[in-house]
Scaffold this active site. Structure first.
Site, PDB file in Angstrom:
ATOM      1  N   LYS A  11      43.474  46.264  48.894  1.00  0.00           N
ATOM      2  CA  LYS A  11      43.156  44.858  49.126  1.00  0.00           C
ATOM      3  C   LYS A  11      44.033  44.242  50.235  1.00  0.00           C
ATOM      4  CE  LYS A  11      41.449  44.040  44.404  1.00  0.00           C
ATOM      5  NZ  LYS A  11      41.539  43.157  43.200  1.00  0.00           N
ATOM      6  N   TYR A  51      31.502  41.303  44.371  1.00  0.00           N
ATOM      7  CA  TYR A  51      32.076  40.788  43.121  1.00  0.00           C
ATOM      8  C   TYR A  51      31.072  39.926  42.358  1.00  0.00           C
ATOM      9  CZ  TYR A  51      36.871  42.502  43.777  1.00  0.00           C
ATOM     10  OH  TYR A  51      37.989  43.292  43.895  1.00  0.00           O
ATOM     11  N   ASN A 114      46.352  41.819  43.646  1.00  0.00           N
ATOM     12  CA  ASN A 114      46.880  42.957  42.888  1.00  0.00           C
ATOM     13  C   ASN A 114      46.642  44.303  43.570  1.00  0.00           C
ATOM     14  OD1 ASN A 114      44.165  43.101  42.407  1.00  0.00           O
ATOM     15  ND2 ASN A 114      44.300  42.834  40.187  1.00  0.00           N
TER      16      ASN A 114
HETATM   17  P1  ADP Z   1      40.100  44.858  37.637  1.00  0.00           P
HETATM   18  O1  ADP Z   1      40.276  44.720  39.147  1.00  0.00           O
HETATM   19  O2  ADP Z   1      41.354  45.332  36.969  1.00  0.00           O
HETATM   20  O3  ADP Z   1      38.885  45.658  37.259  1.00  0.00           O
HETATM   21  P2  ADP Z   1      38.543  42.468  36.918  1.00  0.00           P
HETATM   22  O4  ADP Z   1      37.333  43.279  37.234  1.00  0.00           O
HETATM   23  O5  ADP Z   1      38.609  41.784  35.607  1.00  0.00           O
HETATM   24  O6  ADP Z   1      39.887  43.352  37.071  1.00  0.00           O
HETATM   25  O7  ADP Z   1      38.748  41.337  38.033  1.00  0.00           O
HETATM   26  C1  ADP Z   1      38.445  41.593  39.388  1.00  0.00           C
HETATM   27  C2  ADP Z   1      39.559  41.009  40.234  1.00  0.00           C
HETATM   28  O8  ADP Z   1      39.555  39.591  40.104  1.00  0.00           O
HETATM   29  C3  ADP Z   1      40.980  41.418  39.831  1.00  0.00           C
HETATM   30  O9  ADP Z   1      41.378  42.677  40.325  1.00  0.00           O
HETATM   31  C4  ADP Z   1      41.797  40.288  40.447  1.00  0.00           C
HETATM   32  O10 ADP Z   1      41.945  40.448  41.862  1.00  0.00           O
HETATM   33  C5  ADP Z   1      40.885  39.091  40.171  1.00  0.00           C
HETATM   34  N1  ADP Z   1      41.205  38.449  38.887  1.00  0.00           N
HETATM   35  C6  ADP Z   1      40.933  38.911  37.635  1.00  0.00           C
HETATM   36  N2  ADP Z   1      41.354  38.053  36.686  1.00  0.00           N
HETATM   37  C7  ADP Z   1      41.915  37.013  37.351  1.00  0.00           C
HETATM   38  C8  ADP Z   1      42.542  35.785  36.940  1.00  0.00           C
HETATM   39  N3  ADP Z   1      42.669  35.479  35.645  1.00  0.00           N
HETATM   40  N4  ADP Z   1      43.004  34.964  37.914  1.00  0.00           N
HETATM   41  C9  ADP Z   1      42.868  35.254  39.220  1.00  0.00           C
HETATM   42  N5  ADP Z   1      42.282  36.389  39.672  1.00  0.00           N
HETATM   43  C10 ADP Z   1      41.814  37.259  38.759  1.00  0.00           C
END
Ligand code: ADP
Ligand code: MG
Length: 140
Positions: A11, A51, A114
């Protein structure tokens, strides 16, 4: 266990800090092989489509802005149980909960910034790989 392919995205927070190589080393140390790779900048429409599953979530707008804020590196990773293995190497979504040694524990700035994306299941992996790569671009 079967050999799988999964989609990874390094990212913008990580490309900005020049962490691409350190992150790829984590995949390779875990036995995942990079079988396709491309650096690009997502458009707003690309990020919203990629997304789309999160479009009702409160963080969606900020997530899209973040994902278009700089270059990303999209990759196909291949290996035995690659989908779960990549998730294990990435660590928990929130770096505060990520296990020691994981990419997110070592490199993530926040729950949003992240450092990496990884597909979460075989069907999403197939769709996400197709979003960025033609079959010809993937060489195992
Ligand atoms: P992952 O990437 O671990 O699969 P998710 O699919 O739940 O997590 O979420 C997609 C992305 O959205 C995350 O990697 C992160 O960048 C962002 N995200 C998820 N939850 C939050 C939150 N509570 N606040 C801000 N950004 C979030
Ligand atoms: Mg996810």
């Amino acid at each position: 266990m079967a050999v799988e392919r999964t989609l990874s995205i390094i990212k913008p927070d990580a490309t900005r800090r020049n962490l691409t190589g350190k992150i790829i080393a984590k995949f390779e140390e875990a036995g995942l092989k990079v079988v396709a790779s491309r650096r690009l900048k997502l458009s707003q429409a690309d990020a919203e489509a990629f997304y789309g599953v999160h479009k009702e979530r409160p963080f969606f707008k900020d997530l899209v802005s973040f994902m278009i804020s700089g270059p990303v590196v999209v990759q196909v990773l291949e290996g035995e149980g690659a989908i779960q293995k990549n998730r294990d190497v990435m660590g928990a979504t929130n770096p505060a909960n990520a296990a020691p040694g994981t990419i997110r524990k070592e490199f993530a700035e926040s729950i949003e910034a992240n450092s990496v994306h990884g597909s979460d299941a075989p069907e999403t992996a197939a769709n996400e790989i197709k979003f960025f790569f033609r079959d010809l671009d993937i060489v195992g």
